[in-house]
Scaffold this motif. Structure first.
Motif, PDB file in Angstrom:
ATOM      1  N   ALA A 173     -10.629  11.716   1.436  1.00 12.27           N
ATOM      2  CA  ALA A 173      -9.206  11.660   1.792  1.00 12.27           C
ATOM      3  C   ALA A 173      -9.065  11.456   3.292  1.00 12.27           C
ATOM      4  CB  ALA A 173      -8.494  12.940   1.372  1.00 12.27           C
ATOM      5  N   THR A 182      -1.227   9.053   4.112  1.00 19.06           N
ATOM      6  CA  THR A 182      -2.449   9.610   3.564  1.00 19.06           C
ATOM      7  C   THR A 182      -3.125   8.593   2.656  1.00 19.06           C
ATOM      8  OG1 THR A 182      -1.263  10.613   1.717  1.00 19.06           O
ATOM      9  CG2 THR A 182      -1.631  11.998   3.651  1.00 19.06           C
ATOM     10  N   ASP A 183      -4.389   8.818   2.398  1.00 14.02           N
ATOM     11  CA  ASP A 183      -5.155   7.964   1.502  1.00 14.02           C
ATOM     12  C   ASP A 183      -6.162   8.831   0.768  1.00 14.02           C
ATOM     13  OD1 ASP A 183      -7.542   5.251   1.788  1.00 14.02           O
ATOM     14  OD2 ASP A 183      -5.941   5.538   0.315  1.00 14.02           O
ATOM     15  N   TYR A 184      -6.402   8.521  -0.484  1.00 13.40           N
ATOM     16  CA  TYR A 184      -7.316   9.319  -1.309  1.00 13.40           C
ATOM     17  C   TYR A 184      -8.259   8.420  -2.101  1.00 13.40           C
ATOM     18  CZ  TYR A 184      -4.028  13.160  -0.487  1.00 13.40           C
ATOM     19  OH  TYR A 184      -3.230  14.119   0.097  1.00 13.40           O
ATOM     20  N   LYS A 193      -7.482  11.677  -6.592  1.00 15.31           N
ATOM     21  CA  LYS A 193      -6.028  11.524  -6.585  1.00 15.31           C
ATOM     22  C   LYS A 193      -5.385  12.441  -7.620  1.00 15.31           C
ATOM     23  CE  LYS A 193      -5.462   6.817  -4.828  1.00 15.31           C
ATOM     24  NZ  LYS A 193      -5.134   5.413  -5.161  1.00 15.31           N
ATOM     25  N   THR A 233      -5.223  17.463  -1.954  1.00 17.13           N
ATOM     26  CA  THR A 233      -4.155  17.167  -1.004  1.00 17.13           C
ATOM     27  C   THR A 233      -4.646  17.433   0.412  1.00 17.13           C
ATOM     28  OG1 THR A 233      -2.454  17.815  -2.607  1.00 17.13           O
ATOM     29  CG2 THR A 233      -1.798  17.667  -0.306  1.00 17.13           C
ATOM     30  N   LEU A 279      -7.876  20.591   3.308  1.00 18.72           N
ATOM     31  CA  LEU A 279      -8.033  19.860   2.053  1.00 18.72           C
ATOM     32  C   LEU A 279      -7.866  20.875   0.929  1.00 18.72           C
ATOM     33  CD1 LEU A 279      -8.697  17.052   0.833  1.00 18.72           C
ATOM     34  CD2 LEU A 279     -11.061  17.867   0.621  1.00 18.72           C
TER      35      LEU A 279
END
Length: 119
Positions: free
Chosen positions: A49, A58-60, A65, A69, A81
């Motif tokens: 992430a 944000t990117d996961y 996913k 978070t 996290l």
């Protein structure tokens, strides 16, 4: 320069939750994107992430996913996290890292914290 120290790893049963934290020091923390990577035994380090310097993007990884978070508190120089619905395949050493951007490979790394999920 950014120095990073992770904490919060441990042993948890499948389906459980853990929250990892990363404390950062250095004057540039508020201007860097923060990432979490992980490395399982015998496997390459993989992206988990990332969060932009502002916290607005944000990117996961697809594998986390909806379960993980990422968040940051620039006032406290920390990134977290939250990991829910953990699976045995989430077992790995988790690394906090700092990068120039959300999609830039990090150039500062923490020492890692072990997460073990039992079935």
């Amino acid at each position: 320069q950014v120095q990073l120290v992770e904490s919060g790893g441990g042993l948890v049963q499948a389906g459980g939750s853990l929250r990892l934290s990363c404390a950062a020091s250095g004057r540039t923390f508020s201007s860097v994107a923060m990432h979490w990577f992980r490395q399982a035994p015998g496997k390459e380090r993989e992206f988990v992430a990332a969060i932009s310097w502002s916290g607005g993007n944000t990117d996961y990884a697809d594998s986390v996913k909806g379960r993980f978070t990422i968040s940051r508190d620039s006032a406290k120089n920390t990134v977290s996290l939250q990991m829910n619905s953990l699976k045995p395949e989430d077992t790995a050493v988790y690394y906090c890292a700092a990068a120039r951007g959300l999609y830039t490979y990090p150039n500062y790394w923490g020492q890692g914290t072990q997460v073990t999920v039992s079935s």
